[in-house]
Motif scaffolding. Structure first.
Motif, PDB file in Angstrom:
ATOM      1  N   ALA A  35       0.862  -1.121  -0.014  1.00  0.00           N
ATOM      2  CA  ALA A  35      -0.109   0.090   0.007  1.00  0.00           C
ATOM      3  C   ALA A  35       0.887   1.129  -0.007  1.00  0.00           C
ATOM      4  CB  ALA A  35      -0.957  -0.026   1.190  1.00  0.00           C
ATOM      5  N   TRP A  36       0.329   2.353  -0.532  1.00  0.00           N
ATOM      6  CA  TRP A  36       0.799   3.672  -0.422  1.00  0.00           C
ATOM      7  C   TRP A  36      -0.166   4.524   0.462  1.00  0.00           C
ATOM      8  CZ3 TRP A  36       5.597   5.310  -1.889  1.00  0.00           C
ATOM      9  CH2 TRP A  36       5.963   4.560  -3.174  1.00  0.00           C
ATOM     10  N   PHE A  37       0.526   5.306   1.238  1.00  0.00           N
ATOM     11  CA  PHE A  37      -0.001   6.241   2.115  1.00  0.00           C
ATOM     12  C   PHE A  37       0.708   7.790   2.155  1.00  0.00           C
ATOM     13  CE2 PHE A  37      -2.546   3.593   5.269  1.00  0.00           C
ATOM     14  CZ  PHE A  37      -1.960   2.303   5.107  1.00  0.00           C
ATOM     15  N   GLU A  44      -3.319  14.036   9.439  1.00  0.00           N
ATOM     16  CA  GLU A  44      -3.296  12.356   9.747  1.00  0.00           C
ATOM     17  C   GLU A  44      -2.728  11.776   8.323  1.00  0.00           C
ATOM     18  OE1 GLU A  44      -6.500  11.956  13.430  1.00  0.00           O
ATOM     19  OE2 GLU A  44      -6.579  10.593  11.607  1.00  0.00           O
ATOM     20  N   ARG A  45      -2.251  10.791   8.617  1.00  0.00           N
ATOM     21  CA  ARG A  45      -1.705   9.865   7.553  1.00  0.00           C
ATOM     22  C   ARG A  45      -2.922   9.316   6.860  1.00  0.00           C
ATOM     23  NH1 ARG A  45       2.388   5.523   9.095  1.00  0.00           N
ATOM     24  NH2 ARG A  45       0.807   4.710  10.174  1.00  0.00           N
ATOM     25  N   GLU A  46      -3.251   9.445   5.434  1.00  0.00           N
ATOM     26  CA  GLU A  46      -4.253   8.596   4.936  1.00  0.00           C
ATOM     27  C   GLU A  46      -3.614   7.498   3.953  1.00  0.00           C
ATOM     28  OE1 GLU A  46      -6.501  11.134   2.386  1.00  0.00           O
ATOM     29  OE2 GLU A  46      -4.624  12.408   1.599  1.00  0.00           O
ATOM     30  N   THR A  91       0.359  17.307  -2.177  1.00  0.00           N
ATOM     31  CA  THR A  91       1.708  17.731  -1.523  1.00  0.00           C
ATOM     32  C   THR A  91       1.713  17.045  -0.013  1.00  0.00           C
ATOM     33  OG1 THR A  91       1.789  19.782  -2.390  1.00  0.00           O
ATOM     34  CG2 THR A  91       3.115  19.265  -0.454  1.00  0.00           C
ATOM     35  N   ALA A  92       2.560  15.941   0.090  1.00  0.00           N
ATOM     36  CA  ALA A  92       2.700  15.238   1.422  1.00  0.00           C
ATOM     37  C   ALA A  92       3.872  14.409   1.156  1.00  0.00           C
ATOM     38  CB  ALA A  92       1.468  14.134   1.370  1.00  0.00           C
ATOM     39  N   VAL A  93       4.051  13.957   2.388  1.00  0.00           N
ATOM     40  CA  VAL A  93       5.241  12.740   2.277  1.00  0.00           C
ATOM     41  C   VAL A  93       4.489  11.333   2.071  1.00  0.00           C
ATOM     42  CG1 VAL A  93       6.906  11.526   3.748  1.00  0.00           C
ATOM     43  CG2 VAL A  93       6.660  13.903   4.247  1.00  0.00           C
ATOM     44  N   TYR A  94       5.147  10.661   1.246  1.00  0.00           N
ATOM     45  CA  TYR A  94       4.402   9.368   0.748  1.00  0.00           C
ATOM     46  C   TYR A  94       5.325   8.089   1.124  1.00  0.00           C
ATOM     47  CZ  TYR A  94       1.372  12.015  -2.303  1.00  0.00           C
ATOM     48  OH  TYR A  94       0.269  12.586  -2.848  1.00  0.00           O
TER      49      TYR A  94
END
Length: 122
Positions: A35-37, A44-46, A91-94
């Motif tokens: 999975a990728w989050f 929150e992490r999604e 935009t996020a850390v993946y």
């Protein structure tokens, strides 16, 4: 324990594309779902997308459907996330994650990567 290393993040303009990669060590990769989050600042992490061991997508978050594609190459111990038509809200850390099971991610995860930054901005 399986080690996961993400790469491919960076700065891209809105409407652009990026492909993230996650390489796994060890022999269990090919038998597990992946999975990728993502996690944006202050949020929150999604979950973004998941794929079973055979390469069939399990789900996509509504926010990325039609724009992102998850895939894997078991011979290379690698899972990918192709991201098209990127938006500033992407935009996020993946992070990638190795599921405990091969067919589902409902049983949780055994390993996580360190993350790769994706910034969508003009």
């Amino acid at each position: 324990q399986v080690q996961l290393v993400e790469s491919g993040g960076g700065l891209v303009q809105p409407g652009g594309s990026l492909r993230l990669s996650c390489v796994a060590s060890g022999r269990t990769f090919s038998t597990r779902a992946m999975a990728w989050f993502r996690q944006a600042p202050g949020k929150e992490r999604e979950s973004v997308a998941a794929i079973n061991w055979s390469g069939a997508p399990i789900y996509y978050a509504d926010s990325v459907k039609g724009r992102f594609t998850i895939s894997r190459d078991n011979a290379k111990n690698t899972v990918y996330l192709q991201m098209n038509s990127l938006k500033p809200e992407d935009t996020a850390v993946y992070y990638c994650a190795l599921a405990k099971s091969g067919w589902t991610v409902r049983d949780g995860y055994d390993s996580w990567g360190q993350g790769t930054q994706v910034t969508v901005s003009s």
